[in-house]
Scaffold this active site. Sequence first.
Site, PDB file in Angstrom:
ATOM      1  N   CYS C 115       0.890  -1.163   0.000  1.00  0.00           N
ATOM      2  CA  CYS C 115       0.000   0.000   0.000  1.00  0.00           C
ATOM      3  C   CYS C 115       0.924   1.208   0.000  1.00  0.00           C
ATOM      4  O   CYS C 115       1.508   1.535   1.023  1.00  0.00           O
ATOM      5  CB  CYS C 115      -0.898  -0.002   1.231  1.00  0.00           C
ATOM      6  N   CYS C 118      -0.596   4.292   2.291  1.00  0.00           N
ATOM      7  CA  CYS C 118      -0.686   4.200   3.754  1.00  0.00           C
ATOM      8  C   CYS C 118      -0.242   2.812   4.194  1.00  0.00           C
ATOM      9  O   CYS C 118       0.938   2.497   4.069  1.00  0.00           O
ATOM     10  CB  CYS C 118      -2.072   4.594   4.266  1.00  0.00           C
ATOM     11  N   SER C 119      -1.145   1.977   4.687  1.00  0.00           N
ATOM     12  CA  SER C 119      -0.703   0.672   5.192  1.00  0.00           C
ATOM     13  C   SER C 119      -1.825  -0.357   5.099  1.00  0.00           C
ATOM     14  O   SER C 119      -1.940  -1.220   5.951  1.00  0.00           O
ATOM     15  CB  SER C 119      -0.234   0.811   6.638  1.00  0.00           C
ATOM     16  N   CYS C 120      -2.658  -0.251   4.058  1.00  0.00           N
ATOM     17  CA  CYS C 120      -3.781  -1.182   3.895  1.00  0.00           C
ATOM     18  C   CYS C 120      -3.273  -2.622   3.915  1.00  0.00           C
ATOM     19  O   CYS C 120      -2.311  -2.960   3.225  1.00  0.00           O
ATOM     20  CB  CYS C 120      -4.494  -0.909   2.579  1.00  0.00           C
TER      21      CYS C 120
END
Lengths: 102, 101, 218
Positions: C115, C118-120
């Site tokens: 991702c 962000c940090s999906c």
Amino acid sequence: MSAAPDDRKPHDRGGWPTDEHVDTHDHAHLDWEWRTDALVRVLSAKGVISTDQMRRAIESLPLERYEASSYYERWSAALEALLVEKGLLAAAEVDARARGAA
Amino acid sequence: MTEARARFAPGDRVRVRREYPPTHFRTPLYAQGKTGVVEHLYGAYRNPEDLAYARDGLPKAPLYRVRFEQTHLWPEYAGAAHDTLCIDLYDHWLEPSEGGL
Amino acid sequence: MSEHDHPHEHAQRDFQPDEEPTASALRAAAIEALLTEKGVVAREEVTRVVEATRAQTPQAGAAVVARAWSDPAYKERLKARPFEAIAELGYDIPIEAPQLYVVENSPAQRNVIVCTLCSCYPRALLGPPPDWYKSLAYRSRVVVEPRAVLREFGTVVPDDVEVKVWDSTADLRFLVIPERPAGTEGLGEDALAGLVTRDSMIGVSDALAPEGAEVRAG
């Protein structure tokens, strides 16, 4: 890490020039990091904030702050910004409480 | 209307709009202006550009998976020529592309 | 499954009697305390979520992959309706969990998840993401030089295999079914699940070889 290669926002990392290797080791989270993670989840479940609002607040951090911060430092700063924006907290009271607890 | 019509179908060639609003959006810069192929239509989802400001995200926006050739995204790509990358993109970020890459 | 997911490691780090709290820790504590006093949240609610999160491991993901390796019909159900197939194995997926999409490695194609924005991550199935997944280095580089990044995980992909990077930018979260290792024909699902590492379900490494499990876990 360095200045943005263009006018992009600090979170838009794909292809951002860097020589940094990927540190493939995990690090244990600190207690306040787990609690910040959980606080965001609880507030989201209550409808006080949402994932999309959190993303917007995180990417609104200045580049220097974004890069110098750890993952949950970014979360905590973004959460504070959202709560102040919504009138649930005042920045000054967070300052005072954080000093008082020291 | 609570759901925008899907303008594209799997197999369609699309170009990603070049635009960098000061507000929240989910289209990475590296894909902007690039041409790819629609690989999959997931359905329609609330628009994050609206949700990010505590609005309802309606009408829902069709969401596609778009596949790109790595050598097209990155002129100096050092991997294999058949390597690919896919990104999930909302309908309003795409425009039809007639020509080649 | 990585040894790093064992809860005792976290417990050791959390108890730090000799360390001054950092400014970040104080500010985070101030935010939570103020929200508690104002009645927005209760401290116990937060604690319950912390405990639930810390108890999460990639075990559910490993079990699902092992079943998919063992049962082709299950694999098709998993790809078509992931949450229903996961529920078949008795795992609960929270209703608020983002939608899952399952991708399968093959001899011709390796899939790698990131991702960049962000940090999906498929937390419902794998637990919290590892630090490296959230790092600026991984997010910056894996899209533009995936093969070099994979080598840093010890994974060398031959040129005739396509590397496909999936950038989770929107509403979907992705899970990779790694290739079933050779020499596992006689293994049951529990033994197979023991070969399915978290990193192999993100796509940066292979599942463990049956005799190599001890080596990789150390």
